[in-house]
Design a protein around this motif. Structure first.
Motif, PDB file in Angstrom:
ATOM      1  N   VAL A 274       0.663  -1.316  -0.030  1.00  8.07           N
ATOM      2  CA  VAL A 274       0.055   0.022   0.063  1.00  8.07           C
ATOM      3  C   VAL A 274       0.913   1.317   0.081  1.00  8.07           C
ATOM      4  CG1 VAL A 274      -1.663   1.440   1.159  1.00  8.07           C
ATOM      5  CG2 VAL A 274      -1.811  -1.092   1.015  1.00  8.07           C
ATOM      6  N   ILE A 275       0.810   2.258  -0.772  1.00 11.55           N
ATOM      7  CA  ILE A 275       1.415   3.483  -1.142  1.00 11.55           C
ATOM      8  C   ILE A 275       0.484   4.806  -0.861  1.00 11.55           C
ATOM      9  CG2 ILE A 275       2.959   4.678  -2.542  1.00 11.55           C
ATOM     10  CD1 ILE A 275       3.795   2.191  -3.746  1.00 11.55           C
ATOM     11  N   VAL A 276       0.685   5.420   0.157  1.00 11.30           N
ATOM     12  CA  VAL A 276      -0.102   6.375   0.334  1.00 11.30           C
ATOM     13  C   VAL A 276       0.433   7.728   0.052  1.00 11.30           C
ATOM     14  CG1 VAL A 276      -1.679   7.466   2.251  1.00 11.30           C
ATOM     15  CG2 VAL A 276      -1.268   5.096   2.223  1.00 11.30           C
ATOM     16  N   ASP A 277       0.064   8.606  -0.773  1.00 10.97           N
ATOM     17  CA  ASP A 277       0.620   9.973  -1.268  1.00 10.97           C
ATOM     18  C   ASP A 277      -0.230  11.009  -0.232  1.00 10.97           C
ATOM     19  OD1 ASP A 277       2.344  11.498  -2.450  1.00 10.97           O
ATOM     20  OD2 ASP A 277       1.079  11.948  -4.370  1.00 10.97           O
ATOM     21  N   GLU A 278       0.422  12.073  -0.265  1.00 13.60           N
ATOM     22  CA  GLU A 278      -0.078  13.379   0.451  1.00 13.60           C
ATOM     23  C   GLU A 278      -0.306  12.822   2.038  1.00 13.60           C
ATOM     24  OE1 GLU A 278       0.118  16.216  -0.128  1.00 13.60           O
ATOM     25  OE2 GLU A 278       0.487  16.285  -2.421  1.00 13.60           O
TER      26      GLU A 278
END
Length: 611
Positions: A274-278
């Protein structure tokens, strides 16, 4: 201080409490029964108020002995710390950590609503558990070769921070990548995804890309699509890299009732990465729920700018995660040096359990070191008022400063006229969104003469005067709108931006166009969107996750608790090419001396010093 109920009413009349703070305090005082007292009422109400202002807890040390109201006989004074602490613990409704009470007072005199204390404990524990683990399944030689292919440039011995971040994310189940505008966070993620796919079994990895808002998710998706062209990979390899991004609410599966998520500890996400931006926009509660729903075997990568504004809701999670992390310890620095084939120096001593998981990208590819816009962002970040003023006054074509707004509504309307002309010419919806993100007016506040509501109304009137808006109704072609609430039925979320346009299939009907995946456009009837607002102007908070070619920031006419260094920095870094400040110089200087402070125990928890 008088009776508890009269104390609460006085604070409410003075605007120091809102209705929710008042009712919560009254409810819990009834539970305390004989122990109810003015000092208990004050503590409960102020704790509730603190969470609504973005704090996770109330730091009693900052308010003990403080005068809240001083009007003759109507005087409200907080007790001194020691006496206050003893009285609260004797109330029967406030306990120490681990006690099952409505409020929790820790050993550092931080008072929590129990829910927020539990969120903090769960999040801290989950992060430390991930940070302490190493991924034993990677093939070091494969990783070395892939890193050399993905990062072929040689900077003469200088550390390639993007390469270091990718290596960290391959070696550890938890990675936090922080960096300012243009430091290549999206490029780093793209190369990480390519490397993950090249690992043994990588083709079967279940990967999700997410962001806190629809706007941020759309920008992440577009950035990855555009950045793929920069990778020297085969068409098959590029096609294997995911690019579809969603909001965290969609990822976790918000129930249609809006009361919880489908995915949680007992029904985890079926994902490997899982990659979460901002991530700086993610509040404590949402981050805790994400970690709850993440399988222990999954890899988590958080991207963000720790210097940006924190979430609107309680917490400053990104800042807390990065606090005190100045580089890896000696052993992990040695591992990184081997796998990246570059010298990685250990960081200075740090007690944070996340020190091996945090990487800061330090080179800006967007701003040349001599760029006035980049220099201004750095000066504001340091609180250097002198250099910031000098840059604004001598910024050439990139920067400008005006003491007075003048005819700001006309100026903004002129910029949006291109959008209206393109709508009338029948331009494709995708190109209209490009025009929409050319420019934006940012405001600090929603209300008041310089707030978002007043400015949007003034700009709308000017567009009508200019003949750009020809339909006098609320819904007209070219109107840009932003959702102000989540709509779980439509799968649309707070912050998503659309444009009112003629429906492509229904003659004489209007619809709101929203960007979907790729070039997809979603069309929604206006009647189904009661909670949206015009966005010629938007608050700085709402602008997070967006970028514009040009930004104007209008300061309020007086000091505000919302106005701080991080807000100004966030506004500046929304712009790619040009920034204009409108407001008094003295107010700008004051804002730069006001770093945002949020009470929290998360950073202490991560250093092994819980309250």
């Amino acid at each position: 201080m008088g009776r508890p109920d009269s104390l609460l009413r006085s604070l409410h009349r003075q605007g120091l409490l809102d209705a929710l703070d008042l009712h919560l305090a009254e409810y819990l005082l009834a539970e305390a029964k004989e122990a109810a007292s003015p000092s208990l009422a004050l503590a409960i109400a102020l704790t509730s108020r603190a969470t609504s202002e973005g704090h996770v807890c109330l730091d009693l040390r900052t308010v003990a002995g403080r005068v809240f109201i001083d009007e003759g006989e109507n005087r409200v004074l907080a007790p001194e710390l020691e006496a206050w602490r003893d009285g609260l613990l004797a109330s029967g409704i406030i306990g120490r950590p681990g006690d099952w009470q409505p409020l929790v007072l820790d050993r550092r005199d931080r008072l929590y609503l129990h829910r927020y204390w539990a969120y903090e404990q769960r999040l801290g524990s989950a992060l430390l558990q991930r940070a302490e683990a190493l991924d034993r399944q990677i093939d070091p030689e494969t990783v070395k070769r892939a890193l050399t292919t993905l990062f072929p440039a040689d900077d003469g011995g200088a550390v390639d921070w993007q390469k270091l971040a990718v290596a960290t994310a391959i070696l550890r189940p938890l990675t936090i990548i922080t960096g300012g505008p243009g430091t290549g966070k999206t490029t780093t993620v793209l190369r990480l995804l390519a490397l993950l796919r090249q690992q043994p079994g990588g083709e079967a990895l279940r990967i999700a890309l997410a962001a806190p808002t629809g706007m941020a998710a759309a920008r992440l998706q577009q950035a990855i699509q555009q950045a793929k062209a920069s990778l020297s990979l085969s068409a098959e390899q590029l096609a294997s890299i995911p690019e579809q991004a969603s909001t965290l609410h969609r990822l976790l599966g918000m129930n249609r009732s809006g009361t919880g998520f489908r995915h949680h500890r007992d029904n985890p996400l079926l994902l490997d990465v899982v990659i979460v931006d901002e991530a700086s926009m993610v509040d404590l509660a949402l981050m805790a729920k994400l970690l709850d729903a993440l399988p222990h075997t999954a890899r988590l990568v958080l991207l963000g700018d720790r210097d940006q504004l924190a979430s609107v809701e309680a917490g400053a999670v990104m800042g807390d995660l990065c606090a005190g992390c100045q580089g890896p310890d000696a052993e992990f620095a040695r591992q990184l040096s081997l796998i990246t084939r570059q010298t990685v120096a250990p960081g200075e001593g740090s007690g944070s359990g996340l020190r091996n998981s945090v990487v800061e990208l330090r080179h800006s590819y967007r701003f040349d070191p001599r760029s006035p816009l980049g220099q201004l962002a750095r000066a504001v970040n340091r609180g250097d008022t002198g250099q910031a003023r000098e840059l604004l006054d001598n910024g050439g074509g990139e920067l400008d400063r005006l003491d007075s707004a003048g005819d700001l509504a006309r100026r903004v309307a002129d910029r949006f006229s291109r959008l209206f002309e393109a709508v009338r010419a029948g331009a494709p919806a995708a190109s209209l969104f490009t025009l929409l993100y050319e420019f934006r007016l940012l405001c600090v506040l929603r209300e008041g003469p310089r707030g978002v509501h007043a400015m949007n109304a003034a700009i709308t009137r000017e567009l009508i005067r200019q003949g750009q808006i020809r339909d006098q109704g609320e819904w007209y072609p070219g109107r840009p709108v932003m959702l102000s609430r989540n709509d779980y039925q439509l799968n649309l979320y707070n912050g998503e931006t659309g444009i009112v346009l003629p429906h492509p299939q229904l003659k004489d009907e209007l619809a709101v166009a929203f960007q979907g995946g790729g070039d997809e456009i979603r069309w929604v009837p206006p009647s189904r969107l009661p909670y949206c607002e015009t966005v010629y102007a938007v608050t700085v908070h709402k602008s997070q996750g967006s970028e514009f070619q040009e930004v104007i920031l209008q300061l309020p006419d007086q000091r505000s608790p919302i106005l701080c260094r991080e807000l100004v920095y966030t506004a500046i870094t929304r712009s790619r090419r040009r920034f204009t400040l409108i407001g008094e110089e003295a107010l700008f200087d004051w804002a730069l001396t006001q770093p945002m402070r949020r009470s929290s125990g998360l950073a202490d928890l991560l250093t092994g010093n819980p309250g």
